[in-house]
Design a protein around this motif. Structure first.
Motif, PDB file in Angstrom:
ATOM      1  N   MET A 317       0.761  -1.067  -0.015  1.00  0.00           N
ATOM      2  CA  MET A 317       0.044   0.178   0.131  1.00  0.00           C
ATOM      3  C   MET A 317       0.974   1.186   0.050  1.00  0.00           C
ATOM      4  SD  MET A 317      -3.395  -0.608   0.056  1.00  0.00           S
ATOM      5  CE  MET A 317      -3.992   0.516   0.604  1.00  0.00           C
ATOM      6  N   GLN A 318       2.141   1.274   0.687  1.00  0.00           N
ATOM      7  CA  GLN A 318       2.883   2.288   0.745  1.00  0.00           C
ATOM      8  C   GLN A 318       3.480   2.917  -0.521  1.00  0.00           C
ATOM      9  OE1 GLN A 318       6.181   1.905   3.423  1.00  0.00           O
ATOM     10  NE2 GLN A 318       6.589   3.854   3.541  1.00  0.00           N
ATOM     11  N   GLU A 322       3.289   5.834  -3.132  1.00  0.00           N
ATOM     12  CA  GLU A 322       4.384   6.565  -3.586  1.00  0.00           C
ATOM     13  C   GLU A 322       4.419   6.692  -5.085  1.00  0.00           C
ATOM     14  OE1 GLU A 322       7.790   4.252  -2.824  1.00  0.00           O
ATOM     15  OE2 GLU A 322       7.884   4.731  -0.580  1.00  0.00           O
ATOM     16  N   ARG A 323       3.633   5.817  -5.811  1.00  0.00           N
ATOM     17  CA  ARG A 323       3.370   5.981  -7.236  1.00  0.00           C
ATOM     18  C   ARG A 323       2.453   7.060  -7.358  1.00  0.00           C
ATOM     19  NH1 ARG A 323       7.431   4.111  -8.005  1.00  0.00           N
ATOM     20  NH2 ARG A 323       8.139   1.980  -8.578  1.00  0.00           N
ATOM     21  N   ILE A 324       1.417   7.386  -6.556  1.00  0.00           N
ATOM     22  CA  ILE A 324       0.657   8.316  -6.633  1.00  0.00           C
ATOM     23  C   ILE A 324       0.974   9.740  -6.431  1.00  0.00           C
ATOM     24  CG2 ILE A 324      -1.538   9.213  -5.817  1.00  0.00           C
ATOM     25  CD1 ILE A 324      -2.254   6.011  -5.331  1.00  0.00           C
ATOM     26  N   GLY A 325       1.715   9.834  -5.197  1.00  0.00           N
ATOM     27  CA  GLY A 325       2.167  11.226  -4.881  1.00  0.00           C
ATOM     28  C   GLY A 325       3.419  11.281  -4.174  1.00  0.00           C
ATOM     29  N   GLY A 326       4.346  10.496  -4.484  1.00  0.00           N
ATOM     30  CA  GLY A 326       5.502  10.267  -4.055  1.00  0.00           C
ATOM     31  C   GLY A 326       6.607  11.442  -4.761  1.00  0.00           C
ATOM     32  N   ALA A 341       4.801  20.573  -6.113  1.00  0.00           N
ATOM     33  CA  ALA A 341       3.333  19.717  -6.645  1.00  0.00           C
ATOM     34  C   ALA A 341       3.016  20.165  -8.041  1.00  0.00           C
ATOM     35  CB  ALA A 341       2.292  20.090  -5.516  1.00  0.00           C
ATOM     36  N   THR A 342       3.125  21.425  -8.491  1.00  0.00           N
ATOM     37  CA  THR A 342       2.976  22.071  -9.635  1.00  0.00           C
ATOM     38  C   THR A 342       3.836  21.424 -10.540  1.00  0.00           C
ATOM     39  OG1 THR A 342       2.119  24.076  -8.606  1.00  0.00           O
ATOM     40  CG2 THR A 342       2.512  24.209 -11.116  1.00  0.00           C
ATOM     41  N   GLN A 343       4.976  21.520 -10.452  1.00  0.00           N
ATOM     42  CA  GLN A 343       6.181  20.916 -11.306  1.00  0.00           C
ATOM     43  C   GLN A 343       5.802  19.503 -11.437  1.00  0.00           C
ATOM     44  OE1 GLN A 343       9.505  22.038  -9.062  1.00  0.00           O
ATOM     45  NE2 GLN A 343      10.171  23.532 -10.745  1.00  0.00           N
ATOM     46  N   ARG A 344       5.506  18.574 -10.493  1.00  0.00           N
ATOM     47  CA  ARG A 344       5.022  17.382 -10.761  1.00  0.00           C
ATOM     48  C   ARG A 344       4.101  17.012 -11.396  1.00  0.00           C
ATOM     49  NH1 ARG A 344       4.869  15.751  -5.378  1.00  0.00           N
ATOM     50  NH2 ARG A 344       2.699  15.814  -5.292  1.00  0.00           N
ATOM     51  N   PHE A 345       2.991  17.817 -11.173  1.00  0.00           N
ATOM     52  CA  PHE A 345       1.632  17.633 -11.973  1.00  0.00           C
ATOM     53  C   PHE A 345       1.890  18.081 -13.615  1.00  0.00           C
ATOM     54  CE2 PHE A 345      -2.135  19.607 -14.078  1.00  0.00           C
ATOM     55  CZ  PHE A 345      -3.084  18.684 -13.742  1.00  0.00           C
ATOM     56  N   MET A 346       2.573  19.191 -13.697  1.00  0.00           N
ATOM     57  CA  MET A 346       2.805  19.481 -15.335  1.00  0.00           C
ATOM     58  C   MET A 346       3.723  18.577 -15.682  1.00  0.00           C
ATOM     59  SD  MET A 346       1.286  22.220 -15.932  1.00  0.00           S
ATOM     60  CE  MET A 346       2.056  22.457 -17.645  1.00  0.00           C
ATOM     61  N   VAL A 412      -3.497  10.556 -11.706  1.00  0.00           N
ATOM     62  CA  VAL A 412      -3.574   9.720 -10.457  1.00  0.00           C
ATOM     63  C   VAL A 412      -2.410   9.252 -10.151  1.00  0.00           C
ATOM     64  CG1 VAL A 412      -4.777   7.518  -9.812  1.00  0.00           C
ATOM     65  CG2 VAL A 412      -6.036   9.146 -11.092  1.00  0.00           C
ATOM     66  N   LEU A 413      -1.620   8.729 -11.250  1.00  0.00           N
ATOM     67  CA  LEU A 413       0.004   8.093 -11.044  1.00  0.00           C
ATOM     68  C   LEU A 413       0.780   9.084 -11.255  1.00  0.00           C
ATOM     69  CD1 LEU A 413      -0.698   4.414 -12.228  1.00  0.00           C
ATOM     70  CD2 LEU A 413      -0.879   5.182  -9.895  1.00  0.00           C
ATOM     71  N   GLU A 414       0.944  10.368 -10.601  1.00  0.00           N
ATOM     72  CA  GLU A 414       1.632  11.298 -10.905  1.00  0.00           C
ATOM     73  C   GLU A 414       3.184  10.889 -10.835  1.00  0.00           C
ATOM     74  OE1 GLU A 414       1.389  15.096  -8.740  1.00  0.00           O
ATOM     75  OE2 GLU A 414      -0.227  15.668  -9.811  1.00  0.00           O
ATOM     76  N   ASN A 415       3.482  10.223  -9.817  1.00  0.00           N
ATOM     77  CA  ASN A 415       5.102   9.909  -9.542  1.00  0.00           C
ATOM     78  C   ASN A 415       5.570   9.041 -10.590  1.00  0.00           C
ATOM     79  OD1 ASN A 415       6.619   7.737  -8.517  1.00  0.00           O
ATOM     80  ND2 ASN A 415       7.368   9.596  -7.117  1.00  0.00           N
ATOM     81  N   HIS A 416       4.695   7.764 -10.726  1.00  0.00           N
ATOM     82  CA  HIS A 416       5.142   6.926 -11.847  1.00  0.00           C
ATOM     83  C   HIS A 416       5.207   7.687 -13.118  1.00  0.00           C
ATOM     84  CE1 HIS A 416       4.389   3.664 -14.463  1.00  0.00           C
ATOM     85  NE2 HIS A 416       5.275   2.810 -13.720  1.00  0.00           N
ATOM     86  N   SER A 417       3.946   8.325 -13.455  1.00  0.00           N
ATOM     87  CA  SER A 417       4.176   8.959 -14.768  1.00  0.00           C
ATOM     88  C   SER A 417       5.040   9.927 -15.130  1.00  0.00           C
ATOM     89  CB  SER A 417       2.677   9.726 -15.085  1.00  0.00           C
ATOM     90  OG  SER A 417       1.705   8.887 -14.777  1.00  0.00           O
TER      91      SER A 417
END
Length: 451
Positions: A317-318, A322-326, A341-346, A412-417
């Motif tokens: 689960m952890q 991390e894959r979502i918001g790590g 957060a903005t840089q990660r989203f963009m 949804v999978l920001e970190n991974h993407s």
């Protein structure tokens, strides 16, 4: 009253059929994993050794075209899977398959660890139990007579045949524009790179198999309702199999491409109903696929918890969190600044959009955005200038709805993407195919007719 009771009874039985399909598919996956796990270590040892030599002599993340970001295979994931496969215990087969342990001392490269474990017996020390690693079902039989390179060639050949088969079936169904757009879309997302990475190829294989089944269901339909009852069941099953075989790469393709194909086939047959009904059907398929996909993950984590304790479930689960918001870094090392957060989203959105284009050595957010929206602008310019009597806002909206799914995945999978855009960008195959089809059907086609 009797009609209401009959309707509720039908819905209850259909829900049971969906649940049964999910359970049966999950059990079949476990059976396949167990049966291929019966292949002894000694039978695949030579192929594992051959693969270890290959990984040691080649880069794990090479550019197939010099410096071009969208042509990078993931040798790391393949190397880990071979390591897991080699360390499956013949004595404790089922627990070993679920634990997915491999040998990799801290601070040591995975290719070195694989090589060392084949020189002398090593105790596996790292668990990768959060995934099913269903690709082992394909690799273990192939490793009876070939290593990782041969397995890639064989699976790549199968993918090529399936891709062409999907296009041929569409052509015979008189959806010739979609057949061409589908092949062009595959070329734009560099699907040929999948021939060089087993981790990439599984979702493309699944996508084409589900697409072929969807076309067959359409050809043999009795009416729209019975067609979509079968499609709902297919969506539930494909969610299970996608979770089992995929290594979190382009998983949404197994639902978005088949739904786009069905949408176009029904549009060209004049069978589309009002937007609300069509929207509801697409959303229902997506929800069923998503529930199945997540349920299969939870099933694996619960099985792992039963063997390794609840700490394994919390660990999985952890990792999902991390894959979502790590955190992600703005460079290639942990010493680089952490993205906001903005840089990660963009980055999660724009790097994937930019990867559709042949950027080499450097890709800026501005250039990636300009190329992507320039492509979209050109497509809709053709539609705006050349639209005619066949213009359909409903059809365009439904196509774009499916085309937006990959971006929901990236969010949804920001970190991974953000970190793995060099392969997750291929989920946009549905977006590219939809845009190409819209451009032709409601633009270029009219120009050809007028001429």
């Amino acid at each position: 009253m009797n009609e209401t009771v009959r309707k509720h009874k039908f819905n209850f039985l259909f829900a049971g059929k969906i649940a049964g399909t999910m359970a049966g598919s999950a059990l079949l996956c476990m059976l396949l994993l167990f049966l291929t796990g019966l292949i002894p270590q000694s039978a695949i040892e030579d192929s594992c050794r051959e693969s270890a030599v290959y990984f040691k002599e080649h880069e794990l993340f090479p550019y197939l075209i010099d410096g071009q970001f969208n042509t990078m295979p993931d040798g790391y994931g393949e190397c880990v899977v071979v390591n897991i496969m080699y360390h499956i215990s013949d004595e404790e087969l089922l627990p070993s398959l679920l634990k997915a342990y491999y040998y990799n001392p801290e601070m040591e490269s995975v290719e070195v660890s694989l090589w060392d474990s084949l020189q002398e017996e090593k105790e596996p020390n790292v668990g990768y139990f959060r995934y099913w690693h269903g690709e082992m079902v394909l690799l273990r039989p192939l490793f009876l007579f070939t290593g990782i390179e041969g397995a890639r060639y064989i699976l790549g050949g199968i993918l090529l045949v399936l891709t062409l088969s999907t296009a041929v079936l569409l052509w015979r169904q008189r959806a010739r524009a979609l057949a061409v757009c589908y092949l062009l879309g595959n070329l734009i997302v560099q699907f040929w790179v999948c021939f060089f990475c087993v981790g990439y190829i599984t979702t493309f294989l699944m996508m084409n198999i589900v697409a072929v089944i969807s076309i067959c269901l359409f050809r043999h339909r009795k009416d729209t309702e019975s067609l979509y009852h079968n499609v709902y069941i297919l969506s539930a099953a494909s969610g299970i199999y996608t979770c089992f075989f995929d290594f979190l790469t382009t998983e949404t393709l197994t639902v978005t491409i088949p739904l786009l194909i069905l949408l176009v086939l029904r549009y060209e047959a004049g069978e589309l109903e009002n937007f609300g009904k069509e929207f509801k059907r697409i959303v229902c398929c997506g929800i069923l696929w998503g529930i199945s996909y997540v349920a299969m993950f939870l099933f694996k984590w619960l099985l792992a918890a039963g063997i390794l304790g609840w700490q394994a479930f919390y660990s999985a689960m952890q990792s999902a969190g991390e894959r979502i918001g790590g955190q992600v870094h703005l460079g290639n090392t942990s010493l680089d600044p952490i993205a906001s957060a903005t840089q990660r989203f963009m980055g999660a959105l724009v790097w994937n959009q930019g990867a559709l284009f042949p950027f080499r050595n450097h890709m800026s957010l501005t250039a990636a955005l300009a190329c992507f929206f320039g492509f979209v602008f050109v497509c809709f310019s053709f539609v705006y200038v050349l639209h005619w009597k066949n213009f359909s806002r409903k059809m365009i909206s439904l196509c774009l709805l499916l085309g937006l799914v990959p971006y929901l995945r990236y969010i949804v999978l920001e970190n991974h993407s953000y970190m793995h855009y060099f392969f997750t960008y291929r989920a946009q195959l549905v977006t590219v195919t939809a845009l190409l089809y819209i451009t032709y059907e409601f633009g270029l086609k009219n120009l050809i007719k007028k001429k």
